[in-house]
Design an enzyme around this catalytic site. Structure first.
Site: not given
Ligand code: ZN
Length: 461
Positions: A271, A413
């Site tokens: 993400d 991430h």
């Protein structure tokens, strides 16, 4: 003879030390130099802060950016400290994202246009938006405003007329309902209305701040004033040179997934990117493990990082949406929610030629209404690596390996280096345990799951 030889040896050692020192200094400096961004993520029981800001390596500009970010953070924390705790999904929030456009004028001077969108949520209906844009001339080391780019004082009048015209066109095309008075106010020649703009290859992109005019709105309206019209108003050195960009279609590499049928499957998802440095690093590493992964990208980062997005797509990875600004969707009105989703899908389609079908809402927060609006498959996760918190590659890898199971979705991430390194470390270990690394769509296909629009997918098994 002996002394001489000894000296020689000593000399060699000294030389080697000097070279090594030199190399490490160069390594350190280039590393520091290539760092082009900072990310702040803080989640407590009471609030969450998510800030991205660029490092331009322009001393004066970076100082101003830092000051701006620090001030926004302090203001937020001072206010929140006085407030009572709230329930989990309604936490106080500060979100700052940015867009950076670098443009060269005819004197080869680089101009930085950096637009920050800052949202503060202070409970109930208190949503405060406070955008900030820097226009920086890197040669003269000074900040510019719209007036510095326009040819003469009358030009702002003309820009105001053009803005009104393109605003009306935008409203018609998007069938928006907007009060005539607001449109007039937001396009008058007040300087405030023309603070946020980018000089781009397509023309002048203007962000008209509705939120400053009316309390019912918390958005900006984005319009483009095309080259042929804006060039008549710009100073000679700032006129935009038209360059014909050929848009070549981008093709995603498809692979035969039938070979994974008997394997344990795991879907790594990343993400908050893409990010020029760390996402590239990840893509390089994934090849070694024959791994395809899923990226849930932020709309506001897509254009600036388009090359990396293209690369990910071409190499067979899946691109999903993580919304435009990373705001908690539960706190937004319908219009803002739709914008968060629609703008991201458009930004992605502009680059890779296809709209995403997967959505990962920020913080995993979504309600029935938003699900319906989005018409996308909602992908959550089963393994939370907490990578943003620990920033420790060994811990991240261990968390993944210890919790791995067939059909798992892992949350990571790709904007942090330890996350990238930790993910690759985990893959090295999981590969030996018989795992294959697939995208969400590949996983669904292999598990014979037809994705619907109501389920929150946390795993496939
Ligand atoms: Zn996120």
């Amino acid at each position: 003879m002996i002394t001489k030889r000894r000296l020689n040896k000593m000399g060699k050692i000294t030389l080697a030390i000097i070279i090594m020192l030199g190399l490490s200094i160069i390594f350190f400096l280039t590393r520091k130099y290539t760092k082009n961004e900072m990310h702040i993520l803080k989640m407590t029981e009471k609030y969450q802060i998510k800030i991205d800001y660029p490092i331009t390596h322009q001393k004066k500009l970076d100082k101003q950016i830092k000051e701006y970010i620090t001030l926004e953070k302090e203001k937020f924390l001072n206010t929140v400290n006085l407030k009572i705790p709230v329930e989990e999904s309604q936490k106080y929030e500060l979100v700052i994202g940015y867009q950076l456009v670098k443009q060269q004028d005819s004197n080869k001077t680089v101009h930085y246009h950096i637009h920050f969108e800052s949202y503060t949520y202070l409970g109930e209906n208190q949503y405060i938006r406070n955008d900030k844009t820097f226009h920086y001339d890197s040669k003269n080391k000074k900040n510019l405003s719209i007036n510095d780019y326009l040819e003469e004082s009358k030009a702002l009048d003309k820009l105001s007329i053009l803005s009104y015209y393109y605003m009306m066109q935008h409203i018609e095309e998007n069938s928006l309902e907007l009060d005539e008075n607001i449109i007039k106010q937001v396009t008058t020649i007040e300087y405030d209305n023309y603070e946020h703009f980018f000089l781009k290859n397509e023309g002048l992109e203007l962000l008209l701040p509705l939120y400053k005019i009316s309390a019912e709105h918390d958005e900006v309206i984005k319009i483009i004033i095309p080259i042929k019209e804006i060039n008549q108003l710009l100073k000679k050195q700032y006129k935009i040179v038209e360059n014909e960009k050929r848009k070549e279609p981008i093709i995603s590499k498809k692979r035969d997934i039938s070979k994974f049928k008997d394997k344990k499957l795991i879907a790594f998802t990343f993400d908050d990117g893409p990010s020029a440095i760390t996402t590239n690093q990840l893509l390089d590493g994934l090849k070694q493990y024959n791994a395809n992964v899923t990226f849930f990208v932020l709309g506001n980062r897509v254009e600036a990082n388009q090359n990396i997005l293209k690369r990910a797509y071409q190499e067979g990875h899946e691109i999903g949406s993580h919304t435009y600004n990373h705001r908690n969707l539960l706190l937004l009105n319908n219009y803002a929610r739709i914008q968060e989703i629609k703008e991201t899908n458009q930004a992605i389609e502009n680059i890779i030629g296809e709209k995403p079908t997967l959505l990962r809402p920020p913080y995993g927060n979504i309600n029935e209404e938003t699900k319906k609006i989005s018409n996308m498959h909602i992908i959550e996760w089963g393994i939370d690596t907490l990578d943003w918190k620990t920033k420790d590659k060994e811990l991240i890898a261990k968390r993944i390996v210890d919790n791995a199971y067939d059909g798992a979705i892992v949350l990571l991430h790709d904007i942090y280096e330890p996350s990238v390194e930790g993910a690759l470390l985990a893959m090295e270990r999981l590969e030996q345990e018989g795992y294959a690394f697939v995208t969400i769509s590949e996983m669904a296909q292999l598990k014979n799951v037809e994705l619907d629009y109501t389920t929150l997918y946390r795993q496939f098994n």
